[in-house]
Design a protein around this motif. Structure first.
Motif, PDB file in Angstrom:
ATOM      1  N   PRO A 157      35.490  35.042  42.402  1.00 50.17           N
ATOM      2  CA  PRO A 157      36.398  33.889  42.486  1.00 50.17           C
ATOM      3  C   PRO A 157      36.404  33.303  43.900  1.00 50.17           C
ATOM      4  CG  PRO A 157      37.448  35.744  41.368  1.00 50.17           C
ATOM      5  CD  PRO A 157      36.183  36.263  41.950  1.00 50.17           C
ATOM      6  N   SER A 158      36.684  32.016  43.991  1.00 54.57           N
ATOM      7  CA  SER A 158      36.673  31.346  45.285  1.00 54.57           C
ATOM      8  C   SER A 158      38.032  31.370  45.978  1.00 54.57           C
ATOM      9  CB  SER A 158      36.223  29.888  45.110  1.00 54.57           C
ATOM     10  OG  SER A 158      37.090  29.201  44.214  1.00 54.57           O
ATOM     11  N   PHE A 159      39.097  31.816  45.282  1.00 54.09           N
ATOM     12  CA  PHE A 159      40.430  31.874  45.893  1.00 54.09           C
ATOM     13  C   PHE A 159      40.725  33.310  46.334  1.00 54.09           C
ATOM     14  CE2 PHE A 159      40.727  32.283  41.306  1.00 54.09           C
ATOM     15  CZ  PHE A 159      41.484  33.437  41.138  1.00 54.09           C
ATOM     16  N   PRO A 160      41.727  33.522  47.218  1.00 54.79           N
ATOM     17  CA  PRO A 160      42.032  34.879  47.708  1.00 54.79           C
ATOM     18  C   PRO A 160      42.480  35.803  46.582  1.00 54.79           C
ATOM     19  CG  PRO A 160      43.035  33.204  49.111  1.00 54.79           C
ATOM     20  CD  PRO A 160      42.533  32.488  47.891  1.00 54.79           C
ATOM     21  N   VAL A 161      41.821  36.964  46.479  1.00 55.37           N
ATOM     22  CA  VAL A 161      42.143  37.929  45.435  1.00 55.37           C
ATOM     23  C   VAL A 161      42.251  39.326  46.032  1.00 55.37           C
ATOM     24  CG1 VAL A 161      41.029  36.612  43.587  1.00 55.37           C
ATOM     25  CG2 VAL A 161      39.700  38.295  44.876  1.00 55.37           C
ATOM     26  N   SER A 162      42.820  40.229  45.261  1.00 58.38           N
ATOM     27  CA  SER A 162      42.854  41.634  45.629  1.00 58.38           C
ATOM     28  C   SER A 162      41.436  42.211  45.593  1.00 58.38           C
ATOM     29  CB  SER A 162      43.744  42.400  44.655  1.00 58.38           C
ATOM     30  OG  SER A 162      43.206  42.309  43.333  1.00 58.38           O
ATOM     31  N   GLU A 163      41.291  43.427  46.073  1.00 62.15           N
ATOM     32  CA  GLU A 163      39.988  44.086  46.034  1.00 62.15           C
ATOM     33  C   GLU A 163      39.489  44.170  44.589  1.00 62.15           C
ATOM     34  OE1 GLU A 163      36.646  45.920  47.645  1.00 62.15           O
ATOM     35  OE2 GLU A 163      38.364  45.038  48.689  1.00 62.15           O
ATOM     36  N   PRO A 164      38.322  43.584  44.270  1.00 57.84           N
ATOM     37  CA  PRO A 164      37.817  43.642  42.889  1.00 57.84           C
ATOM     38  C   PRO A 164      37.620  45.080  42.407  1.00 57.84           C
ATOM     39  CG  PRO A 164      36.631  41.993  44.159  1.00 57.84           C
ATOM     40  CD  PRO A 164      37.468  42.760  45.143  1.00 57.84           C
ATOM     41  N   GLN A 165      38.022  45.324  41.174  1.00 55.00           N
ATOM     42  CA  GLN A 165      37.912  46.655  40.577  1.00 55.00           C
ATOM     43  C   GLN A 165      36.818  46.667  39.511  1.00 55.00           C
ATOM     44  OE1 GLN A 165      41.792  48.169  39.196  1.00 55.00           O
ATOM     45  NE2 GLN A 165      42.735  46.450  40.292  1.00 55.00           N
ATOM     46  N   ARG A 270      24.970  44.944  33.671  1.00 52.90           N
ATOM     47  CA  ARG A 270      25.973  44.141  34.372  1.00 52.90           C
ATOM     48  C   ARG A 270      27.250  44.958  34.491  1.00 52.90           C
ATOM     49  NH1 ARG A 270      26.493  37.941  32.966  1.00 52.90           N
ATOM     50  NH2 ARG A 270      26.505  37.799  35.252  1.00 52.90           N
ATOM     51  N   GLN A 271      28.101  44.560  35.419  1.00 54.61           N
ATOM     52  CA  GLN A 271      29.368  45.253  35.644  1.00 54.61           C
ATOM     53  C   GLN A 271      30.517  44.299  35.333  1.00 54.61           C
ATOM     54  OE1 GLN A 271      29.595  48.546  37.162  1.00 54.61           O
ATOM     55  NE2 GLN A 271      31.738  48.497  36.592  1.00 54.61           N
ATOM     56  N   VAL A 272      31.552  44.823  34.651  1.00 56.92           N
ATOM     57  CA  VAL A 272      32.782  44.057  34.449  1.00 56.92           C
ATOM     58  C   VAL A 272      33.685  44.291  35.657  1.00 56.92           C
ATOM     59  CG1 VAL A 272      34.757  43.619  32.954  1.00 56.92           C
ATOM     60  CG2 VAL A 272      32.598  44.404  31.957  1.00 56.92           C
ATOM     61  N   TRP A 273      34.087  43.197  36.307  1.00 61.48           N
ATOM     62  CA  TRP A 273      34.960  43.269  37.476  1.00 61.48           C
ATOM     63  C   TRP A 273      36.281  42.573  37.173  1.00 61.48           C
ATOM     64  CZ3 TRP A 273      33.242  45.911  41.784  1.00 61.48           C
ATOM     65  CH2 TRP A 273      31.874  46.178  41.857  1.00 61.48           C
ATOM     66  N   MET A 274      37.353  43.091  37.796  1.00 64.38           N
ATOM     67  CA  MET A 274      38.666  42.456  37.670  1.00 64.38           C
ATOM     68  C   MET A 274      39.282  42.300  39.045  1.00 64.38           C
ATOM     69  SD  MET A 274      42.138  43.557  35.557  1.00 64.38           S
ATOM     70  CE  MET A 274      42.418  45.043  36.538  1.00 64.38           C
ATOM     71  N   ALA A 275      39.922  41.155  39.268  1.00 63.78           N
ATOM     72  CA  ALA A 275      40.675  40.921  40.501  1.00 63.78           C
ATOM     73  C   ALA A 275      41.933  40.137  40.168  1.00 63.78           C
ATOM     74  CB  ALA A 275      39.819  40.172  41.519  1.00 63.78           C
ATOM     75  N   VAL A 276      42.937  40.271  41.041  1.00 64.38           N
ATOM     76  CA  VAL A 276      44.230  39.622  40.842  1.00 64.38           C
ATOM     77  C   VAL A 276      44.471  38.653  41.993  1.00 64.38           C
ATOM     78  CG1 VAL A 276      46.707  39.986  40.502  1.00 64.38           C
ATOM     79  CG2 VAL A 276      45.073  41.699  39.693  1.00 64.38           C
ATOM     80  N   ASN A 277      45.006  37.501  41.667  1.00 61.64           N
ATOM     81  CA  ASN A 277      45.347  36.510  42.670  1.00 61.64           C
ATOM     82  C   ASN A 277      46.278  37.116  43.715  1.00 61.64           C
ATOM     83  OD1 ASN A 277      46.669  34.224  44.013  1.00 61.64           O
ATOM     84  ND2 ASN A 277      45.737  32.963  42.432  1.00 61.64           N
TER      85      ASN A 277
END
Length: 306
Positions: A157-165, A270-277
Motif C-alpha cells: 500500500p502507498s499509505f502509512p501502515v503497520s508492519e505487514p504480516q 506467492r505470499q498473502v500479506w496483511m497490514a493495517v492503516n
C-alpha cells in the motif's frame, strides 16, 4: 394516546423498548438480534422481561413468523409516538474499509465476512477488491490483504501502515476438473497440455513468479482464453474442460478440481500479506476485522500446508 398510556410507555427501560420495537418491525427474532448486534437468546430475555413487567403477551407466534398481539400493537403505537416526540437520532456506525485481493476474497475470506454480517446487521463495511499492483497502490483502506512475493511484501500500500504480516504462503499449480480427466489421461508433461484448452486470469500475466506458466500461455496460437473475471475463470475450469493456474488449496475449496503437479520444475509461489492503516489501527471495529482475518487463516491452515 392517553396520559396514562404515555407514562407507562415512557417508563419502560430503553433497552427493553428498543428490543421490542426492532422485533416488532422485523417480525423475526433472529433478524432483530442481528439488527441489534446481540444474540437471539439475549433478545428473548429482554422481551420476556418486558412481558413480565407489563403482565401481558406482546407476540403471537405463527408458522411464518411473529405477529403482535393486541397489547403488542398498542405498545408499538405508544413507543412510535414517543419516538416521534423525542426525535431519537440513528447512531452512525464507523465505516470500515477492507481492501482484499480478489482471489483471497472469493476463496478464503468471503464466507466468514458473510457470517459477520449475519451476526451484525448494523456494521458499515466497504469491501474493495484488488486485482493488480496498480489497484493496490491506489487504494486507501483500514485493512489491506494483498498478494506479493514470498520474501517481501513490496509492492505494498502507498499509505502509512503497520508492519505487514505474512499470513500464508501459496503454491500455484495448473488445475483441471476431475470429471473431464481420468487419472491415467491427465497431463504429466508440458507437451501433454497441447490437447487441452488453457484459461488465464489476466492479472496473473503481471506476476513474475508465474513466468513458467505465462510462457506456455503466450506460446499458444490456439486453444487459449484470457479473461478479467476470476470467478468466470473458475467456472470455465469447472465446466469447460479447461486447465488454469490456481492456488494449491483449490482442491480443498472445490473437491471437483485437482492440481497437476510435476509439469514445471520451478515452483510458482506467492505470499498473502496483511497490514493495517496506521491512523485507524486502534479502532475497535478495525481490530474486529483483523481478528476475523487471523481466525479465518488459522482455521484453514491445513489448506496452505498441504
Amino acid at each position: 394516546m392517553s396520559f396514562m398510556e404515555s407514562t407507562r410507555a415512557a417508563g419502560i427501560d430503553p433497552v427493553l423498548a428498543q428490543s421490542f420495537r426492532v422485533s416488532a418491525r422485523c417480525g423475526c427474532f433472529m433478524q432483530a438480534a442481528r439488527s441489534l448486534n446481540i444474540k437471539s437468546t439475549q433478545l428473548r430475555k429482554h422481551l420476556a422481561q418486558l412481558e413480565t413487567q407489563l403482565q401481558c403477551s406482546l407476540f403471537n407466534h405463527q408458522d411464518n413468523g411473529l405477529a403482535l398481539s393486541r397489547e403488542g400493537l398498542q405498545l408499538q403505537a405508544q413507543l412510535i409516538a414517543l419516538a416521534h416526540e423525542h426525535d431519537v437520532p440513528v447512531i452512525e456506525q464507523p465505516l470500515i474499509r477492507l481492501a482484499v485481493a480478489e482471489s483471497i476474497l472469493h476463496d478464503i475470506l468471503g464466507r466468514d465476512l458473510v457470517s459477520l454480517l449475519r451476526r451484525n446487521a448494523s456494521v458499515r463495511l466497504d469491501i474493495i477488491t484488488l486485482d493488480s499492483e496498480l489497484s493496490l497502490r491506489a487504494v486507501s483502506a483500514d485493512v489491506v490483504l494483498w498478494l506479493a512475493g514470498t520474501e517481501s511484501p513490496l509492492p505494498g500500500p502507498s499509505f502509512p501502515v503497520s508492519e505487514p504480516q505474512p499470513l500464508a504462503r501459496l503454491d500455484y499449480l495448473p488445475h483441471i476438473a476431475k470429471r473431464y480427466s481420468r487419472v491415467a489421461a491427465r497431463p504429466d508433461s508440458l507437451d501433454d497440455l497441447a490437447d487441452f484448452m488453457l484459461v488465464q486470469w489476466q492479472p496473473d500475466r503481471q506476476v513474475e513468479s508465474f513466468r513458467p506458466w505465462n510462457g506456455v500461455v503466450d506460446q499458444r496460437l490456439a486453444g487459449v482464453v484470457q479473461l478479467h473475471s476470476y470467478e468466470l475463470m473458475l467456472e470455465m475450469i469447472r465446466c469447460s474442460a479447461c486447465i488454469g493456474l490456481l492456488p494449491n488449496y483449490m482442491s480443498q475449496f472445490d473437491r471437483g478440481l485437482v492440481g497437476l503437479s510435476g509439469l514445471f520444475d520451478q515452483p510458482m509461489q506467492r505470499q498473502v500479506w496483511m497490514a493495517v492503516n496506521a491512523e485507524s489501527a486502534g479502532q475497535a471495529e478495525v481490530q474486529m476485522i483483523v481478528e476475523l482475518i487471523h481466525n479465518t487463516f488459522n482455521e484453514r491452515r491445513e489448506w496452505f500446508e498441504a
